[in-house]
Design a protein around this motif. Structure first.
Motif, short mmCIF file in Angstrom:
data_model
loop_
_atom_site.label_atom_id
_atom_site.label_comp_id
_atom_site.label_asym_id
_atom_site.label_seq_id
_atom_site.Cartn_x
_atom_site.Cartn_y
_atom_site.Cartn_z
N MET A 1 48.78 46.40 59.28
CA MET A 1 49.87 45.27 59.24
C MET A 1 51.12 45.79 58.53
N ASN A 6 55.94 42.17 60.93
CA ASN A 6 56.09 40.69 60.77
C ASN A 6 57.21 40.06 61.17
N PRO A 8 59.89 39.69 63.88
CA PRO A 8 60.29 39.93 65.20
C PRO A 8 61.68 40.27 65.36
N LEU A 228 60.09 28.01 76.72
CA LEU A 228 58.95 28.59 76.84
C LEU A 228 59.21 30.20 76.84
N ILE A 229 60.10 30.49 77.63
CA ILE A 229 60.13 32.02 78.03
C ILE A 229 60.87 32.60 76.76
N GLY A 230 61.34 31.92 75.63
CA GLY A 230 61.88 32.66 74.46
C GLY A 230 63.22 32.79 74.10
N ALA A 231 63.72 31.60 74.94
CA ALA A 231 65.29 31.51 74.72
C ALA A 231 65.73 31.12 73.38
N HIS B 60 46.81 34.50 63.50
CA HIS B 60 47.59 35.85 63.56
C HIS B 60 47.69 36.17 65.09
N ASN B 62 49.37 39.35 67.30
CA ASN B 62 50.24 40.62 67.17
C ASN B 62 50.57 40.95 65.71
N ASP B 63 49.47 40.88 64.92
CA ASP B 63 49.68 41.23 63.50
C ASP B 63 50.79 40.43 62.77
N ARG B 64 51.07 39.10 63.54
CA ARG B 64 52.12 38.11 63.01
C ARG B 64 51.46 36.85 62.61
N ASN B 65 51.75 36.44 61.18
CA ASN B 65 51.06 35.22 60.67
C ASN B 65 51.82 34.07 61.29
N LEU B 69 55.49 31.66 60.28
CA LEU B 69 56.85 32.10 60.90
C LEU B 69 57.84 30.87 61.06
N GLN B 73 62.58 31.76 64.33
CA GLN B 73 62.09 33.29 64.79
C GLN B 73 61.03 33.00 66.05
N PRO B 75 61.40 32.05 69.25
CA PRO B 75 62.05 32.59 70.40
C PRO B 75 61.26 33.67 70.66
N TYR B 76 61.69 34.66 69.57
CA TYR B 76 61.42 35.99 69.57
C TYR B 76 59.85 36.42 69.80
N ARG B 78 57.92 34.18 71.30
CA ARG B 78 57.69 33.67 72.70
C ARG B 78 57.72 34.96 73.74
N ARG B 79 58.84 35.75 73.30
CA ARG B 79 59.29 36.67 74.33
C ARG B 79 58.05 37.73 74.35
N GLU B 80 56.97 37.84 73.25
CA GLU B 80 56.19 38.73 73.40
C GLU B 80 54.81 38.04 73.79
#
Lengths: 320, 223
Positions: A1, A6, A8, A228-231, B60, B62-65, B69, B73, B75-76, B78-80
């Motif tokens: 980790m 952590n 994004p 939902l898509i991350g906008a 957790h 993708n190694d993200r707590n 968050l 953050q 939106p970023y 959710r893109r994953e």
């Protein structure tokens, strides 16, 4: 980790100005297209904004014109010095030569008894009746133009007082009082227009805010899906901000047209009136600066109105 | 890839969504999540996509707590995490192409790259000839495939599906599952919530079973 994973943010694709620009252009055009798909609704909203903006802008233009006229009157402030009845034309000329040396006086025009009579005869229409008079009852008149630096109402007043003390003087007139009153009234009117503009500007903000609020409600599902898509919020906000911008701009264009047409309509009668006053006054319309100010201002109001609406209503929509 | 540590979710009003759930899903796994309706399947998926936040425990992904968050953050995150829904959630005023392109537009990709990837994704789900169609004109199975194409077009490492075959007949359901199996083969981790036990039994994969918000069965990692 690792720590980096952590965050994004660090995995965001690099910022590309060309794509950013392309994206903005695309959103701007897309929101424009959306508005054009409902031309009647768009036109009605823009017309409401246009009328609200046309009122203060139109009044502003009229006041500017009024100021142009009255400003011309003031700077040409001349003093009429009516001499005693018994002063002859010769004495009047002598006096004018003496006064011409006065440091506050720019020029003096002598209107002799005879020419005063001639003018009176011509303008009054009493031509034949005046012929019956055996002597000329009109006094000689000196029209005195103060030097520019002494032509303000206050300094001219000093000169008037000084001239009044001359033994040859009958009456001295500096007929500026009404010009000054008019200017005071114009100033009040300007303030009133400013207040009106502020209130109507607020109204425009509310109109645009409400329109955008309805738009957000209509596109509720779409907003949820894009979230939902991350906008990001910025991404979702953008089309609404452009919509507000367009509304404001269209409103500004309509306001411009309304004012221009109104001025065109009244310029004919105004020219006639000016002719009656033997003035070559020409009603000026919206100049480039005012036009640019109007269009950027209305577009700015649109942007601000939608910004407020979007800020209040977008965050309330979360996908579930 | 996903790690739940004693996670609970209580809703205002006292309803319990999840109670003390712990499990771990490794990258590359394909896992089914089952249980009757109201058992907490949707709640669990929502916690992973951060549609909701847990009331207790640590999540957790993708190694993200996720507990820590920040909202900005999300939106970023959710893109994953690709999400597929029973009701597809497509934008009906846009074409199939535009729907599938949306995640890439959101991520700020250029048009060329978007076009290339959208066509690849539509090809994968067999809808390349429908790119200009409106979603509403497609059948339920086709709409679900558009939704899947939209999810995988941005190549998320993790895909969640909530009752993806809920409205489909067995044959179409089978096709959708084969599609998921293919994604899994290319390395995507999948967590699929469904109550279609018949379908699950044929797939022979790890199954997590929820009952009243608690994890009552974990068949463990297969292979």
């Amino acid at each position: 980790m690792s720590r980096g994973r952590n965050n994004p943010m660090q995995r965001r694709p690099g910022f590309r100005p060309d794509i950013w620009l392309q994206r903005h252009l695309q959103v701007a055009l897309a929101s424009l297209g959306r508005l054009m798909n409902a031309p009647l609704g768009t036109l009605m909203t823009a017309a409401v904004i246009g009328i609200a903006l046309a009122l203060p802008i139109g009044l502003h233009v009229l006041l500017n014109n009024l100021q142009n006229v009255s400003g011309g009157w003031e700077s040409g402030a001349s003093i009429s010095l009516f001499l005693q009845q018994e002063i002859s034309d010769k004495q009047a000329t002598a006096l004018s030569k003496k006064l011409r040396l006065h440091q506050r006086i720019e020029s003096i025009q002598v209107i002799s008894k005879a020419s005063a009579m001639a003018e009176f005869r011509r303008l009054s229409g009493f031509g034949d009746a005046l012929k019956a008079l055996d002597s000329n009852p009109l006094p000689a008149l000196l029209v005195i133009l103060p030097k520019r630096e002494y032509s303000t109402p206050e300094t001219a007043q000093l000169l008037v007082r000084e001239l009044g003390l001359l033994p040859e003087t009958d009456i001295v007139q500096l007929d500026l009082q009404w010009v000054r009153r008019l200017q005071a009234i114009t100033e009040i009117a300007q303030r009133a227009v400013l207040v009106l503009a502020t209130l109507l500007g607020l109204a425009v903000l509310l109109i645009i805010g409400n329109t955008i609020r309805l738009e957000i409600q209509n596109r509720h599902a779409e907003i949820e899906i894009t979230k939902l898509i991350g906008a990001t919020n910025g991404f979702i906000r953008r089309p609404f901000l452009y919509t507000g911008l367009w509304y404001g701009l269209f409103g500004g264009i309509i306001a411009w047209l309304l004012v221009a047409i109104s001025i065109l309509l009244i310029s004919g009668p105004v020219a006639e009136l000016a002719m009656l006053y033997q003035s070559a006054f020409d009603l000026s319309s919206l100049d480039i600066t005012t036009t640019l100010l109007l269009l950027t201002g209305s577009a700015g109001l649109g942007l601000l109105g939608s910004w407020i609406a979007v800020g209040r209503h977008l965050s309330a929509i979360e996908p579930s | 890839m996903i790690h739940f540590d004693n996670v609970s979710k209580r809703y205002p009003g006292g309803h319990t969504g999840l109670a003390g759930v712990s499990f771990r899903i490794e990258p590359g796994e394909m896992v089914f999540l089952t249980g009757h309706s109201g058992a907490g399947k949707s709640t669990l998926l929502k916690l992973i996509g951060l549609l909701e936040r847990s009331s207790g425990g640590q999540v957790h992904v993708n190694d993200r707590n996720l507990t820590r968050l920040k909202s900005s953050q999300i939106p970023y995150h959710r893109r994953e995490v690709g999400m597929i829904f029973q009701d597809h959630r497509l934008l009906n005023d846009r074409t199939v192409f535009d729907n599938v392109a949306l995640p890439l537009v959101v991520s700020g990709l250029g048009y060329k790259e978007i076009s290339r990837r959208v066509h690849a994704a539509l090809d994968k789900v067999g809808l390349l000839n429908k790119e200009k169609a409106a979603p509403i004109t497609l059948s339920g199975g086709e709409q679900q495939r558009v939704g899947i194409a939209r999810t995988v077009v941005s190549k998320p490492p993790l895909v969640l599906a909530d009752e993806p075959t809920g409205n489909l007949d067995p044959k179409l359901s089978q096709e959708i599952m084969e599609l998921f199996g293919w994604f899994n083969q290319v390395g995507v981790t999948l967590l699929i919530a469904t109550h279609d036990l018949d379908l699950i039994s044929r797939m022979d994969r790890r199954i997590l079973t929820l009952h009243n918000g608690q994890l009552v069965q974990d068949t463990g990692k297969t292979e």
